[in-house]
Design a protein around this motif. Structure first.
Motif, PDB file in Angstrom:
ATOM      1  N   LYS A  21       0.830  -1.209   0.000  1.00 57.78           N
ATOM      2  CA  LYS A  21       0.000   0.000   0.000  1.00 57.78           C
ATOM      3  C   LYS A  21       0.864   1.259   0.000  1.00 57.78           C
ATOM      4  O   LYS A  21       0.578   2.228  -0.720  1.00 57.78           O
ATOM      5  CB  LYS A  21      -0.932   0.013   1.210  1.00 57.78           C
ATOM      6  CG  LYS A  21      -1.906   1.194   1.223  1.00 57.78           C
ATOM      7  CD  LYS A  21      -2.825   1.142   2.421  1.00 57.78           C
ATOM      8  CE  LYS A  21      -3.889   2.242   2.340  1.00 57.78           C
ATOM      9  NZ  LYS A  21      -3.334   3.588   2.180  1.00 57.78           N
ATOM     10  N   GLN A  22       1.937   1.254   0.800  1.00 57.92           N
ATOM     11  CA  GLN A  22       2.815   2.417   0.852  1.00 57.92           C
ATOM     12  C   GLN A  22       3.435   2.716  -0.517  1.00 57.92           C
ATOM     13  O   GLN A  22       3.447   3.863  -0.967  1.00 57.92           O
ATOM     14  CB  GLN A  22       3.911   2.186   1.889  1.00 57.92           C
ATOM     15  CG  GLN A  22       3.429   2.200   3.328  1.00 57.92           C
ATOM     16  CD  GLN A  22       4.514   1.790   4.304  1.00 57.92           C
ATOM     17  OE1 GLN A  22       5.564   1.272   3.906  1.00 57.92           O
ATOM     18  NE2 GLN A  22       4.276   2.012   5.597  1.00 57.92           N
TER      19      GLN A  22
ATOM     20  N   ALA B 154       2.373   1.586  -3.441  1.00 62.92           N
ATOM     21  CA  ALA B 154       1.327   1.901  -4.408  1.00 62.92           C
ATOM     22  C   ALA B 154       1.001   3.387  -4.370  1.00 62.92           C
ATOM     23  O   ALA B 154       0.827   4.026  -5.417  1.00 62.92           O
ATOM     24  CB  ALA B 154       0.077   1.064  -4.120  1.00 62.92           C
ATOM     25  N   ASP B 155       0.956   3.950  -3.178  1.00 65.46           N
ATOM     26  CA  ASP B 155       0.653   5.373  -3.049  1.00 65.46           C
ATOM     27  C   ASP B 155       1.790   6.253  -3.573  1.00 65.46           C
ATOM     28  O   ASP B 155       1.565   7.398  -3.963  1.00 65.46           O
ATOM     29  CB  ASP B 155       0.344   5.723  -1.591  1.00 65.46           C
ATOM     30  CG  ASP B 155      -1.064   5.310  -1.191  1.00 65.46           C
ATOM     31  OD1 ASP B 155      -1.926   5.204  -2.080  1.00 65.46           O
ATOM     32  OD2 ASP B 155      -1.304   5.072   0.015  1.00 65.46           O
ATOM     33  N   VAL B 156       3.021   5.725  -3.569  1.00 66.12           N
ATOM     34  CA  VAL B 156       4.141   6.470  -4.133  1.00 66.12           C
ATOM     35  C   VAL B 156       4.003   6.546  -5.653  1.00 66.12           C
ATOM     36  O   VAL B 156       4.166   7.610  -6.260  1.00 66.12           O
ATOM     37  CB  VAL B 156       5.479   5.810  -3.747  1.00 66.12           C
ATOM     38  CG1 VAL B 156       6.632   6.429  -4.549  1.00 66.12           C
ATOM     39  CG2 VAL B 156       5.733   5.972  -2.254  1.00 66.12           C
ATOM     40  N   TRP B 157       3.693   5.421  -6.260  1.00 65.54           N
ATOM     41  CA  TRP B 157       3.630   5.348  -7.722  1.00 65.54           C
ATOM     42  C   TRP B 157       2.269   5.733  -8.281  1.00 65.54           C
ATOM     43  O   TRP B 157       2.158   6.155  -9.438  1.00 65.54           O
ATOM     44  CB  TRP B 157       3.987   3.933  -8.179  1.00 65.54           C
ATOM     45  CG  TRP B 157       5.448   3.653  -8.068  1.00 65.54           C
ATOM     46  CD1 TRP B 157       6.103   3.104  -6.993  1.00 65.54           C
ATOM     47  CD2 TRP B 157       6.453   3.947  -9.028  1.00 65.54           C
ATOM     48  NE1 TRP B 157       7.450   3.028  -7.232  1.00 65.54           N
ATOM     49  CE2 TRP B 157       7.693   3.530  -8.487  1.00 65.54           C
ATOM     50  CE3 TRP B 157       6.426   4.505 -10.307  1.00 65.54           C
ATOM     51  CZ2 TRP B 157       8.885   3.663  -9.182  1.00 65.54           C
ATOM     52  CZ3 TRP B 157       7.622   4.626 -10.999  1.00 65.54           C
ATOM     53  CH2 TRP B 157       8.828   4.222 -10.437  1.00 65.54           C
TER      54      TRP B 157
ATOM     55  N   PRO C 249      -0.857   7.541  -6.350  1.00 67.31           N
ATOM     56  CA  PRO C 249      -1.532   8.043  -5.155  1.00 67.31           C
ATOM     57  C   PRO C 249      -3.031   7.724  -5.156  1.00 67.31           C
ATOM     58  O   PRO C 249      -3.721   7.926  -6.154  1.00 67.31           O
ATOM     59  CB  PRO C 249      -1.289   9.552  -5.219  1.00 67.31           C
ATOM     60  CG  PRO C 249      -0.001   9.676  -5.987  1.00 67.31           C
ATOM     61  CD  PRO C 249      -0.056   8.588  -7.020  1.00 67.31           C
ATOM     62  N   GLY C 250      -3.511   7.214  -4.016  1.00 66.24           N
ATOM     63  CA  GLY C 250      -4.924   6.893  -3.881  1.00 66.24           C
ATOM     64  C   GLY C 250      -5.359   5.636  -4.632  1.00 66.24           C
ATOM     65  O   GLY C 250      -6.551   5.428  -4.841  1.00 66.24           O
ATOM     66  N   TYR C 251      -4.400   4.791  -4.979  1.00 69.01           N
ATOM     67  CA  TYR C 251      -4.696   3.632  -5.826  1.00 69.01           C
ATOM     68  C   TYR C 251      -5.824   2.758  -5.272  1.00 69.01           C
ATOM     69  O   TYR C 251      -6.779   2.438  -5.990  1.00 69.01           O
ATOM     70  CB  TYR C 251      -3.429   2.796  -6.002  1.00 69.01           C
ATOM     71  CG  TYR C 251      -3.660   1.450  -6.637  1.00 69.01           C
ATOM     72  CD1 TYR C 251      -4.105   1.350  -7.951  1.00 69.01           C
ATOM     73  CD2 TYR C 251      -3.444   0.272  -5.926  1.00 69.01           C
ATOM     74  CE1 TYR C 251      -4.329   0.108  -8.542  1.00 69.01           C
ATOM     75  CE2 TYR C 251      -3.655  -0.966  -6.506  1.00 69.01           C
ATOM     76  CZ  TYR C 251      -4.101  -1.043  -7.817  1.00 69.01           C
ATOM     77  OH  TYR C 251      -4.321  -2.274  -8.385  1.00 69.01           O
TER      78      TYR C 251
ATOM     79  N   GLU D 250      -8.157   3.413  -3.316  1.00 68.16           N
ATOM     80  CA  GLU D 250      -9.417   4.121  -3.061  1.00 68.16           C
ATOM     81  C   GLU D 250     -10.177   4.468  -4.335  1.00 68.16           C
ATOM     82  O   GLU D 250     -11.293   5.009  -4.269  1.00 68.16           O
ATOM     83  CB  GLU D 250      -9.149   5.412  -2.283  1.00 68.16           C
ATOM     84  CG  GLU D 250      -8.798   5.208  -0.809  1.00 68.16           C
ATOM     85  CD  GLU D 250      -7.424   4.615  -0.598  1.00 68.16           C
ATOM     86  OE1 GLU D 250      -6.482   5.107  -1.248  1.00 68.16           O
ATOM     87  OE2 GLU D 250      -7.305   3.663   0.193  1.00 68.16           O
TER      88      GLU D 250
ATOM     89  N   ASN E 229      -9.885   2.076 -10.640  1.00 69.32           N
ATOM     90  CA  ASN E 229      -8.564   1.459 -10.647  1.00 69.32           C
ATOM     91  C   ASN E 229      -8.728  -0.057 -10.666  1.00 69.32           C
ATOM     92  O   ASN E 229      -9.789  -0.586 -10.301  1.00 69.32           O
ATOM     93  CB  ASN E 229      -7.745   1.908  -9.436  1.00 69.32           C
ATOM     94  CG  ASN E 229      -7.488   3.401  -9.475  1.00 69.32           C
ATOM     95  OD1 ASN E 229      -7.492   4.023 -10.542  1.00 69.32           O
ATOM     96  ND2 ASN E 229      -7.267   4.006  -8.311  1.00 69.32           N
TER      97      ASN E 229
ATOM     98  N   GLU F 146      -4.945   1.926 -14.067  1.00 72.79           N
ATOM     99  CA  GLU F 146      -5.958   2.981 -14.008  1.00 72.79           C
ATOM    100  C   GLU F 146      -6.800   2.914 -15.277  1.00 72.79           C
ATOM    101  O   GLU F 146      -6.271   2.812 -16.384  1.00 72.79           O
ATOM    102  CB  GLU F 146      -5.306   4.354 -13.901  1.00 72.79           C
ATOM    103  CG  GLU F 146      -6.308   5.499 -13.834  1.00 72.79           C
ATOM    104  CD  GLU F 146      -5.639   6.857 -13.778  1.00 72.79           C
ATOM    105  OE1 GLU F 146      -6.322   7.841 -13.429  1.00 72.79           O
ATOM    106  OE2 GLU F 146      -4.433   6.940 -14.087  1.00 72.79           O
TER     107      GLU F 146
END
Length: 230
Positions: free
Chosen positions: A46-47, A49-52, A54-56, A58, A62, A164
């Motif tokens: 998760k960490q 994923a949010d770097v590459w 953001p908000g993936y 949620e 996606n 996405e």
């Protein structure tokens, strides 16, 4: 789909459990069945994923796609939809790609050699996902019998592609076309290194688990026969 980066993910691992090589005379084929333990540190996933992206986890639009070369082939991607925002652990994440229905089950031609994936079987044990998968090989020429020495290097992949779904720009504009989306791959996380190495003259990602098919024999595949590239 667009080209995306491939990145080794800390906490993503692949462990060999068991396997066997068999002959299928009716199909003129040789095939292996293997079981692997697929490990994923969800917090780190998760960490990163949010770097590459953001908000993936949620985003309703996606999606995710497993990359399981040597094991199985997923035909599509799985959209989060109404489950977005509630993907909080491995069990909920893995549920998007453990249904066997989207997986290929049939012969694929590659010039002289053809091969066949079967639909994989998944099971959860704790936070780990176990996959049992089968792949068969034969020559396209019905008069040519495949032998063990015809098998090459077979790497086993465990990776997740983050996707996405982006609305297409329709031309001409129509109400139906305006709802079409295109999958855009943002990043693929994997257990291997990004570097390519050579094994018996074939390109393999460094750190990948693999077998040298021509060194196998009919019967059990042992842990000593499953190597790590590089």
């Amino acid at each position: 789909m667009a080209v995306q980066p491939f990145k080794k993910l800390q906490g993503m691992e692949m462990e060999f459990v068991s396997g066997k090589l068999e002959e299928y005379p009716r199909d003129r084929a040789i095939g292996y069945t293997v079981t692997f333990k697929l490990v994923l540190d969800f917090t780190h996933f998760k960490q990163m994923a949010d770097v590459w992206f953001p908000g993936y986890l949620e985003g309703r639009d996606n999606a995710i796609r497993p990359e399981l070369g040597g094991l199985a082939y997923h035909n599509n991607y799985s959209r989060f939809g109404g489950n977005a925002g509630s993907i909080v652990d491995n069990e909920k994440l893995f549920a998007f790609f453990t249904n066997p229905e989207p997986y290929l089950d049939g012969w694929i031609s590659d010039l002289e050699m053809v091969w066949r994936f079967h639909k994989p079987v998944f099971r959860m044990e704790g936070d780990a996902l176990f996959i049992t998968a089968r792949q068969d090989f034969r020559w396209d020429d019905p008069l040519r019998q495949i032998t063990i020495k015809d098998l090459g290097v077979i790497p086993f992949h465990w990776a997740l592609t983050l996707i996405e779904l982006v609305a297409k720009q329709p031309w001409p504009v129509s109400s139906a076309a305006s709802k079409r989306v295109a999958p855009v791959q943002r990043v693929t996380f994997m257990y291997t290194q990004e570097e390519i190495v050579f094994v018996d003259g074939e390109e393999v990602l460094k750190g990948a688990r693999y077998v040298s098919g021509k060194t196998l024999s009919f019967g059990p595949i042992t842990d000593n026969q499953v190597h790590t590239a590089g």
